[in-house]
Design a protein around this motif. Structure first.
Motif, PDB file in Angstrom:
ATOM      1  N   SER A 266      14.413 -50.702  31.539  1.00 43.00           N
ATOM      2  CA  SER A 266      15.490 -51.688  31.506  1.00 43.00           C
ATOM      3  C   SER A 266      15.189 -52.885  32.389  1.00 43.00           C
ATOM      4  N   LEU A 267      14.700 -52.912  33.337  1.00 47.60           N
ATOM      5  CA  LEU A 267      14.406 -54.129  34.261  1.00 47.60           C
ATOM      6  C   LEU A 267      13.547 -54.888  33.294  1.00 47.60           C
ATOM      7  N   PHE A 268      12.526 -54.511  32.868  1.00 43.31           N
ATOM      8  CA  PHE A 268      11.620 -55.199  31.800  1.00 43.31           C
ATOM      9  C   PHE A 268      12.357 -55.980  30.955  1.00 43.31           C
ATOM     10  N   ILE A 269      13.297 -55.399  30.122  1.00 48.80           N
ATOM     11  CA  ILE A 269      14.046 -55.995  29.044  1.00 48.80           C
ATOM     12  C   ILE A 269      15.031 -57.106  29.686  1.00 48.80           C
TER      13      ILE A 269
ATOM     14  N   PRO B  81      21.062 -52.019  35.928  1.00 51.70           N
ATOM     15  CA  PRO B  81      20.739 -52.944  34.975  1.00 51.70           C
ATOM     16  C   PRO B  81      20.641 -52.171  33.666  1.00 51.70           C
ATOM     17  N   VAL B  82      20.737 -50.683  33.758  1.00 53.26           N
ATOM     18  CA  VAL B  82      20.780 -49.703  32.773  1.00 53.26           C
ATOM     19  C   VAL B  82      22.222 -49.822  31.935  1.00 53.26           C
ATOM     20  N   LEU B  83      23.152 -49.438  32.942  1.00 51.71           N
ATOM     21  CA  LEU B  83      24.679 -49.513  32.342  1.00 51.71           C
ATOM     22  C   LEU B  83      25.323 -50.781  32.150  1.00 51.71           C
ATOM     23  N   ALA B  84      24.725 -51.692  32.402  1.00 53.02           N
ATOM     24  CA  ALA B  84      25.561 -53.007  32.628  1.00 53.02           C
ATOM     25  C   ALA B  84      25.431 -54.039  31.217  1.00 53.02           C
TER      26      ALA B  84
END
Length: 447
Positions: A72-75, A134-137
């Protein structure tokens, strides 16, 4: 239920989510909230089909959440295409560092006062629940490389950085909990290794890998006329940046975020030096992935660096997005199942204090003088969903020896707070953003 029954149930759930995607996008409940509800139905509170305790398998939980967070952080980093001079980056840095520190301080004091936990345990709880996820946002993060909305950029850049900025505080809490004497040498070593090197090393390692590999793959594809899909570049960059940073005692989370940013910088460099000649002048510097029609990719031949980098970035975005959503959905189901073993009413009370008082106040103080409109500061203060990052921190603390009756209670409180955030922030984000969009549209009409 046997294997075939679970396979059919999984297929039905995914089909239902796909068919209802339009309603979910317009409604008050996010898709992750529905996956959480599906987990609750499968757990002891409803049909009691499965029993899974995250804390019963802390090492496995830590690794799975690490992978999800890294993807998620990479994306997130890859979608941020704004120049480093843009104010959105600096607002995100204010949120990820000063606001994060103020949030941790405020929650540490509140937890110590309300629960009577010792200071290391109070600090651990605060560090676990402070970072946004960052995943759920997905509803409030940048949608694509052309999205330059100031609110989305600030929240996305914050979520990309604050998992790396909160981890040193959790490490300090674990060190103090384990009984290490709080001497000056301990704090000096922690400040230099876990804070200074952790942040600078993580960002540097990830950025250099992302930019370097991005440039290399682009030139190789262009030289050989390679147009075949290459979904593994994103996975390679995520794995290499995270492993390299962690092996050198730097922040793996910051490294994966910086790798995405670095790959995007490589794309910008290629586009600026080799703009596509077959497009109007105004469209020369659009994101490279928009130059590529996925249905006609085989018609492209070598010799155009702009389209080659478009293939590179487009493949990375597609594969990374898919991995992120699949793993996040699975973790939400598991969280719903395990909730019955960790429900704690104090966690709800602390969550309300965090969401309504501590986080907004920390954001307000950290953004003083930043020139951010009043309404946007209020939204930033509220829209800070917690999620998989907090679960990873819980597993990290447990793996590193933070055990015992009070530690178990702390974990219960933290997991309950995370669920409260998923439900409450998920239910309010769509109405709030819709009101904001209507207000901005009305302002544009009045001009």
């Amino acid at each position: 239920m046997d294997f075939l029954a679970w396979t059919a149930a999984t297929g039905c759930l995914l089909l239902l989510m796909s068919l209802a995607s339009g309603w979910i996008h317009r409604g008050p409940v996010t898709s992750f909230g529905l996956f959480l509800f599906a987990g609750i139905l499968c757990g002891p509170w409803a049909f009691d089909l499965l029993r899974i305790d995250i804390i019963g398998h802390p090492t496995l939980a830590a690794h799975i959440t690490e992978i999800t967070m890294a993807a998620s952080l990479f994306i997130t980093g890859l979608k941020l295409r704004l120049p480093f001079s843009d104010s959105g980056w600096w607002v995100g840095a204010r949120l990820a560092f000063p606001a994060m520190l103020l949030t941790v301080i405020g929650m540490t004091l509140l937890v110590h006062w309300i629960t009577g936990f010792n200071w290391p345990l109070s600090l651990a709880f605060a560090a676990i629940v402070a970072p946004t996820d960052p995943v759920l946002a997905s509803l409030i993060s940048v949608n694509d490389a052309r999205d330059d909305d100031a609110l989305r950029v600030a929240l996305s850049s914050e979520a990309g950085m604050n998992d790396g900025s909160a981890l040193p505080l959790l490490i300090l809490a674990v060190m103090l909990f384990s009984g290490e004497a709080p001497e000056s040498t301990l704090f000096t070593h922690w400040a230099l290794k876990d804070v200074l090197w952790g942040v600078i090393g993580g960002v540097g390692i990830g950025f250099l890998l992302g930019r370097g590999i991005g440039m290399l793959v682009t030139h190789l594809r262009n030289a050989h006329g390679d147009v075949a899909p290459n979904d593994f570049l994103a996975l390679a960059l995520i794995a290499l940046s995270y492993a390299a940073a962690q092996s050198l005692d730097a922040s793996g989370f910051l490294a994966t975020f910086a790798a995405g940013v670095g790959l995007r910088r490589a794309e910008i460099r290629v586009i600026k030096r080799n703009p596509p000649e077959d497009l109007p002048e105004d469209d020369r510097f659009v994101p490279a992935e928009e130059l590529i029609n996925p249905n006609q990719r085989m018609s492209y031949s070598g010799g155009n660096l702009a389209k080659s980098v478009g293939l590179v970035v487009g493949d990375a975005l597609s594969f990374g997005d898919t991995i992120e959503r699949l793993m996040a959905a699975g973790l939400m189901v598991v969280l719903g199942i395990t909730l019955a073993d960790h429900w704690n009413l104090t966690g709800i009370a602390l969550g309300l204090l965090l969401f309504a008082i501590v986080r907004p106040l920390a954001v307000w103080l950290a953004t003083l003088g930043a020139g951010i409109p009043f309404a946007r500061r209020l939204l930033i203060g509220w829209l800070g969903i917690r999620g998989i990052g907090s679960i990873n921190y819980i597993a990290f603390a447990w793996v590193h020896g933070m055990e015992g009756p009070q530690a178990s209670t702390m974990v219960d409180m933290a997991l309950t707070l995370v669920v409260s955030s998923i439900v409450l922030h998920g239910a309010t984000v769509t109405p709030l953003l819709s009101c904001r969009a209507a207000r901005l549209a009305a302002r544009q009409r009045d001009k």
